[in-house]
Design a protein around this motif. Structure first.
Motif, PDB file in Angstrom:
ATOM      1  N   ALA A  16       0.862  -1.189   0.000  1.00 43.92           N
ATOM      2  CA  ALA A  16       0.000   0.000   0.000  1.00 43.92           C
ATOM      3  C   ALA A  16       0.894   1.234   0.000  1.00 43.92           C
ATOM      4  O   ALA A  16       1.685   1.421   0.914  1.00 43.92           O
ATOM      5  N   GLY A  17       0.785   2.021  -1.036  1.00 47.54           N
ATOM      6  CA  GLY A  17       1.739   3.106  -1.267  1.00 47.54           C
ATOM      7  C   GLY A  17       1.602   4.290  -0.334  1.00 47.54           C
ATOM      8  O   GLY A  17       2.600   4.898   0.037  1.00 47.54           O
ATOM      9  N   HIS A  18       0.386   4.622   0.059  1.00 52.04           N
ATOM     10  CA  HIS A  18       0.225   5.860   0.821  1.00 52.04           C
ATOM     11  C   HIS A  18      -0.669   5.659   2.038  1.00 52.04           C
ATOM     12  O   HIS A  18      -1.497   6.506   2.358  1.00 52.04           O
ATOM     13  N   SER A  19      -0.516   4.499   2.677  1.00 46.75           N
ATOM     14  CA  SER A  19      -1.328   4.219   3.857  1.00 46.75           C
ATOM     15  C   SER A  19      -0.398   3.821   5.002  1.00 46.75           C
ATOM     16  O   SER A  19       0.578   3.105   4.801  1.00 46.75           O
ATOM     17  N   GLU A  20      -0.729   4.287   6.206  1.00 40.64           N
ATOM     18  CA  GLU A  20       0.120   3.995   7.355  1.00 40.64           C
ATOM     19  C   GLU A  20       0.061   2.503   7.691  1.00 40.64           C
ATOM     20  O   GLU A  20       1.072   1.889   8.015  1.00 40.64           O
ATOM     21  N   LEU A  21      -1.132   1.915   7.618  1.00 39.23           N
ATOM     22  CA  LEU A  21      -1.298   0.493   7.901  1.00 39.23           C
ATOM     23  C   LEU A  21      -2.455  -0.006   7.037  1.00 39.23           C
ATOM     24  O   LEU A  21      -3.528   0.592   7.033  1.00 39.23           O
ATOM     25  N   ALA A  22      -2.206  -1.100   6.300  1.00 40.58           N
ATOM     26  CA  ALA A  22      -3.233  -1.586   5.366  1.00 40.58           C
ATOM     27  C   ALA A  22      -3.746  -2.959   5.795  1.00 40.58           C
ATOM     28  O   ALA A  22      -3.968  -3.190   6.983  1.00 40.58           O
ATOM     29  N   VAL A  23      -3.893  -3.898   4.849  1.00 42.93           N
ATOM     30  CA  VAL A  23      -4.486  -5.214   5.152  1.00 42.93           C
ATOM     31  C   VAL A  23      -3.650  -5.960   6.187  1.00 42.93           C
ATOM     32  O   VAL A  23      -2.427  -5.964   6.115  1.00 42.93           O
ATOM     33  N   ALA A  28      -7.336  -0.534   9.371  1.00 41.16           N
ATOM     34  CA  ALA A  28      -6.303   0.196   8.639  1.00 41.16           C
ATOM     35  C   ALA A  28      -6.126   1.583   9.261  1.00 41.16           C
ATOM     36  O   ALA A  28      -7.025   2.084   9.945  1.00 41.16           O
ATOM     37  N   LEU A  29      -4.969   2.173   9.012  1.00 44.50           N
ATOM     38  CA  LEU A  29      -4.720   3.549   9.459  1.00 44.50           C
ATOM     39  C   LEU A  29      -4.422   4.393   8.230  1.00 44.50           C
ATOM     40  O   LEU A  29      -3.488   4.108   7.477  1.00 44.50           O
ATOM     41  N   ILE A  30      -5.227   5.410   8.033  1.00 43.79           N
ATOM     42  CA  ILE A  30      -5.041   6.298   6.885  1.00 43.79           C
ATOM     43  C   ILE A  30      -5.200   7.742   7.346  1.00 43.79           C
ATOM     44  O   ILE A  30      -5.829   7.996   8.382  1.00 43.79           O
ATOM     45  N   ALA A  31      -4.631   8.661   6.610  1.00 36.40           N
ATOM     46  CA  ALA A  31      -4.755  10.075   6.985  1.00 36.40           C
ATOM     47  C   ALA A  31      -4.939  10.917   5.740  1.00 36.40           C
ATOM     48  O   ALA A  31      -4.203  10.747   4.762  1.00 36.40           O
ATOM     49  N   PHE A  99     -10.177 -12.355 -10.423  1.00 43.98           N
ATOM     50  CA  PHE A  99     -10.979 -11.267  -9.851  1.00 43.98           C
ATOM     51  C   PHE A  99     -10.044 -10.247  -9.179  1.00 43.98           C
ATOM     52  O   PHE A  99     -10.154  -9.038  -9.406  1.00 43.98           O
ATOM     53  N   ALA A 100      -9.120 -10.746  -8.362  1.00 43.10           N
ATOM     54  CA  ALA A 100      -8.192  -9.851  -7.663  1.00 43.10           C
ATOM     55  C   ALA A 100      -7.302  -9.116  -8.669  1.00 43.10           C
ATOM     56  O   ALA A 100      -7.017  -7.929  -8.500  1.00 43.10           O
ATOM     57  N   ARG A 101      -6.879  -9.801  -9.729  1.00 41.45           N
ATOM     58  CA  ARG A 101      -6.057  -9.152 -10.764  1.00 41.45           C
ATOM     59  C   ARG A 101      -6.786  -7.966 -11.374  1.00 41.45           C
ATOM     60  O   ARG A 101      -6.224  -6.877 -11.524  1.00 41.45           O
ATOM     61  N   GLY A 102      -8.042  -8.165 -11.722  1.00 38.20           N
ATOM     62  CA  GLY A 102      -8.831  -7.081 -12.316  1.00 38.20           C
ATOM     63  C   GLY A 102      -9.008  -5.930 -11.338  1.00 38.20           C
ATOM     64  O   GLY A 102      -8.882  -4.754 -11.703  1.00 38.20           O
ATOM     65  N   LEU A 103      -9.281  -6.271 -10.094  1.00 35.55           N
ATOM     66  CA  LEU A 103      -9.472  -5.240  -9.070  1.00 35.55           C
ATOM     67  C   LEU A 103      -8.197  -4.427  -8.865  1.00 35.55           C
ATOM     68  O   LEU A 103      -8.218  -3.187  -8.828  1.00 35.55           O
ATOM     69  N   PHE A 104      -7.058  -5.123  -8.773  1.00 32.10           N
ATOM     70  CA  PHE A 104      -5.801  -4.394  -8.542  1.00 32.10           C
ATOM     71  C   PHE A 104      -5.357  -3.627  -9.790  1.00 32.10           C
ATOM     72  O   PHE A 104      -4.664  -2.619  -9.679  1.00 32.10           O
ATOM     73  N   ALA A 105      -5.750  -4.092 -10.971  1.00 29.73           N
ATOM     74  CA  ALA A 105      -5.440  -3.317 -12.185  1.00 29.73           C
ATOM     75  C   ALA A 105      -6.144  -1.970 -12.106  1.00 29.73           C
ATOM     76  O   ALA A 105      -5.561  -0.917 -12.407  1.00 29.73           O
ATOM     77  N   CYS A 106      -7.395  -1.977 -11.670  1.00 33.11           N
ATOM     78  CA  CYS A 106      -8.156  -0.733 -11.528  1.00 33.11           C
ATOM     79  C   CYS A 106      -7.557   0.114 -10.403  1.00 33.11           C
ATOM     80  O   CYS A 106      -7.404   1.332 -10.541  1.00 33.11           O
ATOM     81  N   ALA A 107      -7.180  -0.527  -9.304  1.00 29.87           N
ATOM     82  CA  ALA A 107      -6.577   0.200  -8.177  1.00 29.87           C
ATOM     83  C   ALA A 107      -5.297   0.895  -8.624  1.00 29.87           C
ATOM     84  O   ALA A 107      -5.052   2.062  -8.287  1.00 29.87           O
ATOM     85  N   ALA A 108      -4.468   0.185  -9.378  1.00 29.76           N
ATOM     86  CA  ALA A 108      -3.202   0.760  -9.831  1.00 29.76           C
ATOM     87  C   ALA A 108      -3.459   1.916 -10.794  1.00 29.76           C
ATOM     88  O   ALA A 108      -2.824   2.969 -10.710  1.00 29.76           O
ATOM     89  N   ARG A 109      -4.417   1.725 -11.695  1.00 30.37           N
ATOM     90  CA  ARG A 109      -4.712   2.760 -12.689  1.00 30.37           C
ATOM     91  C   ARG A 109      -5.127   4.072 -12.019  1.00 30.37           C
ATOM     92  O   ARG A 109      -4.801   5.152 -12.489  1.00 30.37           O
ATOM     93  N   PHE A 110      -5.861   3.976 -10.894  1.00 36.45           N
ATOM     94  CA  PHE A 110      -6.395   5.184 -10.280  1.00 36.45           C
ATOM     95  C   PHE A 110      -5.722   5.529  -8.954  1.00 36.45           C
ATOM     96  O   PHE A 110      -6.201   6.387  -8.208  1.00 36.45           O
ATOM     97  N   GLY A 111      -4.603   4.883  -8.647  1.00 36.63           N
ATOM     98  CA  GLY A 111      -3.827   5.261  -7.469  1.00 36.63           C
ATOM     99  C   GLY A 111      -4.511   4.957  -6.146  1.00 36.63           C
ATOM    100  O   GLY A 111      -4.407   5.720  -5.189  1.00 36.63           O
ATOM    101  N   VAL A 112      -5.197   3.803  -6.098  1.00 35.90           N
ATOM    102  CA  VAL A 112      -5.953   3.434  -4.897  1.00 35.90           C
ATOM    103  C   VAL A 112      -5.224   2.330  -4.129  1.00 35.90           C
ATOM    104  O   VAL A 112      -4.778   1.349  -4.728  1.00 35.90           O
ATOM    105  N   ASP A 113      -5.081   2.475  -2.810  1.00 35.13           N
ATOM    106  CA  ASP A 113      -4.594   1.406  -1.929  1.00 35.13           C
ATOM    107  C   ASP A 113      -5.784   0.595  -1.437  1.00 35.13           C
ATOM    108  O   ASP A 113      -6.741   1.176  -0.901  1.00 35.13           O
ATOM    109  N   LEU A 114      -5.721  -0.730  -1.571  1.00 32.83           N
ATOM    110  CA  LEU A 114      -6.723  -1.583  -0.901  1.00 32.83           C
ATOM    111  C   LEU A 114      -6.227  -1.783   0.530  1.00 32.83           C
ATOM    112  O   LEU A 114      -5.173  -2.373   0.744  1.00 32.83           O
ATOM    113  N   VAL A 115      -6.962  -1.248   1.492  1.00 32.46           N
ATOM    114  CA  VAL A 115      -6.452  -1.228   2.866  1.00 32.46           C
ATOM    115  C   VAL A 115      -7.194  -2.168   3.811  1.00 32.46           C
ATOM    116  O   VAL A 115      -6.837  -2.256   4.988  1.00 32.46           O
TER     117      VAL A 115
END
Ligand code: ADP
Ligand code: MG
Length: 319
Positions: A16-23, A28-31, A99-115
């Protein structure tokens, strides 16, 4: 048989690129960054209601996250984090991995951390919570449209509905047309760049998930205004180019959902800015009508000048 924890570790845990604590922990801890508000939205996709149970899992992974990101875009928010609550009939990794591959492809495209999320056994059900950031005071709600403003929609609304009609065998599109429409249905592209650029320009905005006219009703209700749509300004060309006949193309445009285009109002003084923006984003911005003072009323002006109700209510799960 993999355990719940094996599944989470193998398929839903990525750096997780921009999260203090993720999965992996209890929460999770985010700010948010300084000066930002959090925009939070959740959407559920139920097998048999929102998608066919035999839908390609990779495409479904993309779409599950994409439709939630679209809600953030519609607020003018930048997508940042997501949580995934998942009910699965079985620990079938041949389904879960793509399913996870597709989800993470979308997450990567839009800069989203799955936390985080939750994984449980049950009838196939996918629920994402998406969290974004928007500068304080700059979120675009549904309530800011004023009489005299223009109504705009991005892109090519109606393609997803036409793709669905093609899948159902209600229409036979030519090969290129079918590809475009099925792509819109299966891998919707949330209009994040447009949503961000429309901060300070759009006075009210939403993403069209249940049909243009039906969703327009939410802006009208939120803003206490009406709308006059101009039939000759509807962006039908891309739909007609698929080989669909004009009546069906128009119904798909006005009543079809699932394209996740943005519908928004803006003062006429913003027309030059919007023309420039369309060029910069390489995305059509279609001016399709005006906001009227007639609260809750939608009329369409036909090419010959006659006025009539547009027909085509939106999709309502309980209607
Ligand atoms: P708890 O029992 O404390 O709620 P869980 O066992 O449900 O914890 O989840 C363990 C960790 O895995 C948590 O951090 C949770 O957020 C995360 N998690 C569970 N399922 C998913 C999923 N499908 N996607 C992402 N994270 C998940
Ligand atoms: Mg849990």
């Amino acid at each position: 048989m993999p355990s719940e924890f094996d599944l989470i570790r193998r398929h839903f845990t990525r750096p997780a690129g921009h999260s203090e604590l993720a999965v992996g922990d209890d929460a999770a801890l985010i700010a948010p960054r300084p000066g930002m508000r959090l925009a939070v939205s959740t959407d559920m996709l139920v097998a048999g209601t929102h998608f066919f149970a035999d839908t390609d899992p990779e495409a479904l992974g993309w779409k599950t996250l994409a439709v939630n990101i679209s809600d953030l875009a519609a607020m003018g928010a930048e997508p940042r984090w997501a949580l995934l609550a998942l009910a699965l009939p079985a620990a079938d990794e041949a389904w879960i991995a793509p399913f996870a591959r597709g989800l993470f492809a979308c997450a990567a495209r839009f800069g989203v951390d799955l936390v985080g999320g939750d994984t449980t056994r049950g009838p196939l059900n996918l629920c994402v919570t998406a969290i974004g950031e928007v500068p304080t005071g700059q979120a675009v709600t549904r309530s800011g449209a004023r009489a005299g403003e223009d109504l705009w929609v991005t892109g090519h609304p109606g393609r997803a509905a036409l793709g669905l009609a093609h899948l159902r065998g209600d229409v036979v599109l030519d090969t290129d047309g079918a590809t475009h429409c099925l792509d819109a249905l299966v891998r919707p592209q949330p209009r994040v760049d447009a949503g961000l650029a429309l901060r300070g320009i759009a006075t009210a905005m939403l993403d069209v998930s249940d049909g243009l006219v039906g969703d327009l009703g939410h802006i009208l209700e939120g803003s206490g205004v009406g709308a006059l749509l101009d039939a000759s300004a509807l962006p039908l060309a891309a739909l007609l180019a698929t080989g669909a006949e004009p009546g069906l193309a128009r119904r798909c445009l006005l009543a079809g959902g699932d394209d996740y285009e943005l519908l928004f109002s803006a003062p006429p003084s913003e027309r030059p800015a919007l023309a420039a923006l369309a060029g910069r984003l390489d995305l059509p911005l279609n001016r399709i009508g005006t906001v009227t003072p007639d609260a809750g009323q939608v009329v369409i002006r036909e090419a010959d000048g006659t006025l009539r109700p547009p027909g085509g209510r939106g999709y309502d799960h309980f209607a």
